[in-house]
Write a protein that holds these residues in place. Structure first.
Motif, short mmCIF file in Angstrom:
data_model
loop_
_atom_site.label_atom_id
_atom_site.label_comp_id
_atom_site.label_asym_id
_atom_site.label_seq_id
_atom_site.Cartn_x
_atom_site.Cartn_y
_atom_site.Cartn_z
N GLY A 80 0.83 -1.20 0.00
CA GLY A 80 0.00 0.00 0.00
C GLY A 80 0.86 1.25 0.00
O GLY A 80 1.98 1.26 -0.52
N SER A 81 0.36 2.29 0.61
CA SER A 81 1.04 3.59 0.53
C SER A 81 1.58 4.08 1.86
O SER A 81 2.29 5.07 1.90
N ARG A 82 1.28 3.38 2.98
CA ARG A 82 1.71 3.90 4.27
C ARG A 82 2.22 2.78 5.16
O ARG A 82 1.81 1.64 5.06
N ALA A 83 3.14 3.14 6.06
CA ALA A 83 3.63 2.24 7.09
C ALA A 83 3.64 3.00 8.41
O ALA A 83 3.60 4.24 8.43
N ALA A 84 3.70 2.29 9.51
CA ALA A 84 3.83 2.92 10.82
C ALA A 84 5.30 3.15 11.12
O ALA A 84 6.14 2.28 10.84
N ARG A 85 5.61 4.33 11.66
CA ARG A 85 6.99 4.61 12.09
C ARG A 85 7.02 4.76 13.59
O ARG A 85 6.31 5.58 14.17
N TYR A 200 23.27 7.04 27.09
CA TYR A 200 24.25 6.28 26.32
C TYR A 200 23.71 5.87 24.95
O TYR A 200 24.47 5.76 23.99
N SER A 201 22.41 5.62 24.84
CA SER A 201 21.84 5.21 23.56
C SER A 201 21.86 6.36 22.57
O SER A 201 21.56 7.51 22.93
N TRP A 202 22.18 6.06 21.31
CA TRP A 202 22.30 7.08 20.27
C TRP A 202 21.10 7.14 19.34
O TRP A 202 21.04 7.97 18.46
N GLY A 203 20.14 6.23 19.49
CA GLY A 203 18.88 6.38 18.77
C GLY A 203 18.63 5.38 17.65
O GLY A 203 19.55 4.86 17.03
N ILE A 204 17.37 5.14 17.40
CA ILE A 204 16.89 4.25 16.36
C ILE A 204 15.46 4.65 16.02
O ILE A 204 14.74 5.18 16.87
N TRP A 205 15.04 4.46 14.76
CA TRP A 205 13.63 4.58 14.40
C TRP A 205 13.31 3.48 13.40
O TRP A 205 14.15 3.07 12.61
N THR A 206 12.09 2.94 13.49
CA THR A 206 11.74 1.72 12.77
C THR A 206 10.40 1.86 12.08
O THR A 206 9.42 2.31 12.70
N HIS A 207 10.35 1.45 10.81
CA HIS A 207 9.10 1.36 10.07
C HIS A 207 8.55 -0.06 10.19
O HIS A 207 9.30 -1.03 10.05
#
Length: 249
Positions: A80-85, A200-207
């Motif tokens: 489709g056209s969208r995902a959750a981030r 300490y964590s530098w970050g992440i983002w997930t679809h």
């Protein structure tokens, strides 16, 4: 009393609509709970994972979400056209401990031969998995642990491990989990994007996209002499995540 599905903290106010749905104002959980007279009809494509492709309006209408990090819809999708981030693009700097979570509760139909969960996910990482990761798991409707589905993140090929370049794209990956052990039970599928260590964590983002819970039917008959399928754990990722060398290197 409690904060799970079907639990309350000072319920005050009740209503019934013309379709027989019951609405309860759950005061100190700051929500309204809806109770239908029957289980929802499975989606033709995504089965029990209603709005599994995140296309239906209103946004995330069948999902519960929250956490210290934002949960939004984006137009980068496998279906489709969208995902959750889960989470958001962020600089490669120290972050506070926190997460973004997305979940849906469903009844695994006992008449199904082989209910199977599948989904796609795409991680953008600033850090190694020990500090920032993606986690998918099963709980009961009250949040009690049932099973881990996948824990993933950036696996450095270096020793000692080195962080990737900022916002390093690990690409779309797929996870599959057989839910046959939970037939006739109500389970909650939970997706989490996590900074594990404050400061300490530098970050992440997930679809996350194309979440499906469907009846996959019987396993195919193995060729040759009589054989038996044994439980098998499969990794959908490499043992480490190599980073291409820069032209200057």
């Amino acid at each position: 009393q409690g904060g799970g599905d079907g639990q309350f903290y000072y319920p005050f106010g009740i209503a019934v609509d013309g379709s027989g749905n019951v609405y309860v104002a759950d005061t100190y959980n700051f929500r309204i709970q809806k109770f239908a007279s029957a289980y929802p009809t499975p989606d033709p494509l995504h089965g029990l994972a209603l709005n599994g492709s995140f296309e239906e309006m209103l946004d995330l209408v069948h999902w519960t979400y929250g956490g210290e990090l934002p949960v939004t819809l984006v137009t980068t999708a496998t279906h489709g056209s969208r995902a959750a981030r889960l989470g958001e693009p962020t600089p490669q700097t120290e972050h506070e401990q926190g997460m973004a979570w997305l979940r849906q509760t469903m009844y695994i139909r006992p008449e199904w031969e082989r209910p199977v969960l599948t989904f796609h996910y795409r991680m953008f990482v600033n850090d190694i998995m020990d500090y920032s990761d993606f986690h998918a798991w099963l709980t009961r409707s009250n949040g009690a642990w049932l099973a881990d589905i996948v824990r993933d993140g950036f696996r450095s090929c270096d020793d000692p491990p080195l962080a990737p370049p900022p916002g390093y794209d690990l690409g779309w990956r797929k996870a599959t989990y057989d839910l046959s052990a939970f037939k006739g039970q109500t389970v909650r599928i939970v997706f989490e994007n996590r900074n594990l260590h404050g400061g300490y964590s530098w970050g992440i983002w997930t679809h996350v996209d194309d979440v499906r819970v469907v009846d996959a039917g019987p396993l195919p008959t193995p060729p040759g002499p009589p054989r038996t399928y044994l439980p098998l754990v499969m990794n959908h990722y490499a043992t480490c995540d190599p980073v291409p060398a820069s032209p200057e290197a």
